[in-house]
Design an enzyme around this catalytic site. Sequence first.
Site, mmCIF file in Angstrom:
data_model
loop_
_atom_site.group_PDB
_atom_site.id
_atom_site.type_symbol
_atom_site.label_atom_id
_atom_site.label_comp_id
_atom_site.label_asym_id
_atom_site.label_seq_id
_atom_site.Cartn_x
_atom_site.Cartn_y
_atom_site.Cartn_z
ATOM 1 N N ILE A 202 4.503 2.857 -6.787
ATOM 2 C CA ILE A 202 5.867 2.583 -7.231
ATOM 3 C C ILE A 202 6.426 3.817 -7.935
ATOM 4 O O ILE A 202 5.708 4.784 -8.191
ATOM 5 C CB ILE A 202 5.942 1.331 -8.130
ATOM 6 N N THR A 203 7.705 3.766 -8.284
ATOM 7 C CA THR A 203 8.481 4.962 -8.575
ATOM 8 C C THR A 203 8.060 5.706 -9.828
ATOM 9 O O THR A 203 7.710 6.888 -9.789
ATOM 10 C CB THR A 203 9.966 4.600 -8.641
ATOM 11 N N PHE A 204 8.135 5.059 -10.986
ATOM 12 C CA PHE A 204 7.923 5.794 -12.231
ATOM 13 C C PHE A 204 6.484 6.287 -12.386
ATOM 14 O O PHE A 204 6.274 7.444 -12.760
ATOM 15 C CB PHE A 204 8.368 4.946 -13.422
ATOM 16 N N HIS B 161 6.183 9.384 -9.967
ATOM 17 C CA HIS B 161 6.924 10.576 -10.361
ATOM 18 C C HIS B 161 6.249 11.284 -11.539
ATOM 19 O O HIS B 161 6.213 12.527 -11.585
ATOM 20 C CB HIS B 161 8.374 10.215 -10.717
ATOM 21 N N HIS C 140 6.459 7.470 -2.661
ATOM 22 C CA HIS C 140 5.783 6.382 -1.938
ATOM 23 C C HIS C 140 6.514 6.173 -0.629
ATOM 24 O O HIS C 140 7.579 6.760 -0.380
ATOM 25 C CB HIS C 140 5.793 5.087 -2.756
#
Length: 412
Positions: free
Chosen positions: A79-81, A84, A245
């Site tokens: 997932i994103t956070f 990153h 992702h």
Amino acid sequence: MLVLAVLQRLRFLAVLVFALGAFGEGAQAADAPSRAPLILISIDGFRWDYLNRGVSPNLTALAAGGVRAERMLPSFPSITFPNHYTLVTGLYPDHHGVVANTFEDPAAPGGVFHMSSKDEVWWAGGTPLWDTARSQGIVTATEFWPGSETAIRGVRPDYWDAYNAAKGGDRRVDQVLAWLDLPPAQRPGFITLYFEAVDSGGHLFGPDSPQVNTAIASVDGYIGRLVAGLKARNMPTDIIVVADHGMAAVSRDNTVYLDDLADASAMHVVFTDAVAGIDIPDTPAGRAAEARLLGAHPHLTCWKKGEVPKRLHYGTNPRVPDVVCMADVGWLVESRAEAARHHFPLKGEHGYDNQAPEMGALFIASGPDFKAGAVLPPFPNVDVYPLMAKLLGVKPEPNDGDIAPVQAALAR
């Protein structure tokens, strides 16, 4: 008189040695090769095989003239956070502490992390590359990146913008180019740039939708604008394009409800979607609920946090809930209460097993320090950090990455 003459001679020699030393330092600095700026670009949700759709000529050209990976493996959860922050720290989420997009930590202000959380305590488990580079004399800038709006141990990028989804891609690119137009002493040597449209399209319409192709083409246009701007400035630049992702097609009809598996009143659901995190009270009812969750279920696998498979590198951080449940690709895991709050159709999702092909992410690298036409086998995204540290010439922080799988990308 003899003593005076000797002293004068010594003074002359000292001045000469100092002058020669200063000249030597100046000559060394003048002869030292200047490093190309490094731009790290994230296209959120850009699955590795989107590059084959024929709608991204600028990205395809970068890959053909540089290096691409068959696919890059995100960290779990995909997932994103978490991903990153992994890309700029080289640490798995379990080690940098951003373990989900939403999670809890009673010791932190407010107790709950959201994607808008700025307090340093949420981010201090890792040192992002812009801070490391800045501490070693490199000017840094971020045109959006999770964590870049927070001063971590008193340091943030030299230049940074608060995330603003309404700021169009052309304006984001123009900001990067404006930073590169600064005088050399003020010009960033490391810049990040972020685009979210492909991820948004994937969630709303599904990865195979025409809307995703439109989003890909739109972001590809921004990449073309950046490359054209660099060429107009005759500025050789290393560019690394990544995704956090991939994306899988889903339907809310394919949902496993935690309430159907165990007593909802005996568990505290922290996060859900492709992966769920559940805290369990130490009570007879809680232990019974945990035993139910840990049993066999169609389309869902649950583990105690300390028993998550080692290949996922997840489950040792105190912020990881007591039980972690992962849905099969294409399925969702939710509580019925949360499902009732949804107000939009979900056609695409990520967060699944990071080795699933649907979760594979884009990786392209191009510039004077990269080979042309090389293709790398799949590698984990923690390896991007030591690669960038080498390009910048900085001493990296301790990290989970290994430059060996990506070493073949480098021209020298």
